[in-house]
Design an enzyme around this catalytic site. Structure first.
Site, PDB file in Angstrom:
ATOM      1  N   ASN A 255      40.072  37.047  40.096  1.00 40.01           N
ATOM      2  CA  ASN A 255      39.201  36.898  41.261  1.00 40.01           C
ATOM      3  C   ASN A 255      39.598  35.607  41.978  1.00 40.01           C
ATOM      4  OD1 ASN A 255      37.143  36.611  43.100  1.00 40.01           O
ATOM      5  ND2 ASN A 255      35.539  36.190  41.579  1.00 40.01           N
ATOM      6  N   TRP A 256      40.267  35.778  43.112  1.00 42.16           N
ATOM      7  CA  TRP A 256      40.777  34.601  43.820  1.00 42.16           C
ATOM      8  C   TRP A 256      39.735  33.983  44.754  1.00 42.16           C
ATOM      9  CZ3 TRP A 256      46.367  36.870  44.961  1.00 42.16           C
ATOM     10  CH2 TRP A 256      47.086  36.857  43.757  1.00 42.16           C
TER      11      TRP A 256
ATOM     12  N   GLU B 298      28.092  34.555  42.371  1.00 43.90           N
ATOM     13  CA  GLU B 298      28.125  33.699  43.563  1.00 43.90           C
ATOM     14  C   GLU B 298      27.489  34.411  44.756  1.00 43.90           C
ATOM     15  OE1 GLU B 298      32.277  32.805  43.271  1.00 43.90           O
ATOM     16  OE2 GLU B 298      31.869  31.487  41.567  1.00 43.90           O
TER      17      GLU B 298
END
Ligand code: PEP
Length: 256
Positions: free
Chosen positions: A9-10, A98
């Site tokens: 997950n960038w 997030e």
């Protein structure tokens, strides 16, 4: 035994130029990946199209970091499952902490997104996990069961529909300190039990993979994937540099 999966997950970290460089280096360094390991990268929306073109050559798959639940219409700023599919995405992260924390995403939204993603043939990666406060209140297991159940309850699955559930303790993400592998194994067992309470046992065994995410790096990765109910990892920070990415893959491939 399900195929092990490594998901990167960038987040909102790499622009177009940096993404292209990283993908080219990964394709060069990961040519010998065998069938028993699946690698997925999830770059930003703006670079998915370019990433998709580059990935046609190799054995790395493409995922997005989010999706909206409607097919089309007046939903400014949102991206539909069809749009993701059209440009070559196979996976989609749903309910990342997030997004729950900064954008108010709920279990109900995760439910809608999973339903829409499945309808379009995408593989959802549902993220669940407790905050530090929930943990201190002794609510951890309850939170995990609730998040899994609310996101999936009422969604029927065909035999071939794959789903990934990632246990990601929120307080551990980006902290540099993963939980103990035995704790991740215990929590994944709880997730598996929640799935068994929702679906027939064979569907749980064949359709689902339960993975761990939260400060995984090359020093700990092997200790997680060696555990019996940890079918892979979701990695953020440590997946942003070619050397670290390849080092992690080398540690786990092939371990099962
Ligand atoms: C994540 O945000 O999904 C994650 C696992 O991040 P990190 O590896 O940086 O903790």
């Amino acid at each position: 035994m399900p195929k092990m999966i490594f998901i990167a997950n960038w987040k909102m970290n790499l622009g177009l130029k940096e993404t292209v460089i990283l993908i080219k280096q990964l394709l060069g360094g990961l040519k010998k990946i065998k069938n028993n390991l699946e690698i997925v990268i999830c770059p930003s929306f703006t670079v998915l199209s370019e990433a998709s073109k580059l990935l046609k050559k190799g054995n790395i798959k493409l995922g997005s970091q989010d999706v909206f639940w409607e097919e089309k219409g007046a939903y400014t700023g949102n991206i539909s499952p069809k749009m993701l599919k059209e440009i070559g995405c196979e996976y989609v992260i749903i309910g990342h902490s997030e997004r729950r924390q900064y954008l108010g995403e709920t279990d109900e939204m995760a439910h809608q997104k999973i339903k829409a993603a499945i309808k379009e043939g995408l593989i959802p990666i549902l993220c669940v996990g407790e905050t530090f406060e929930e943990r201190q209140e002794g609510q951890k297991d309850y939170i995990i069961i609730k998040q899994v159940t609310k996101a999936l309850e009422g969604i029927s699955l065909s035999r071939g529909q794959k789903i990934i559930i990632a246990y990601e303790p929120v307080w551990v993400i980006g902290s540099g300190q993963a939980v103990k592998p035995e704790e991740a194994e215990y929590t994944n067992q709880i997730i598996k039990q929640s799935l068994i309470d929702l679906y027939p046992r064979d569907i749980v065994e064949q359709n689902f993979r339960i993975i761990y995410g939260g400060s995984v790096d090359s020093s700990v990765i092997k200790s997680f994937v060696e555990r019996s109910v940890i079918d892979g990892v979701l990695v953020g920070g440590a997946s942003l540099k070619t050397k670290d990415f390849i080092k992690m893959i080398n540690k786990i491939h092939p371990v099962k």
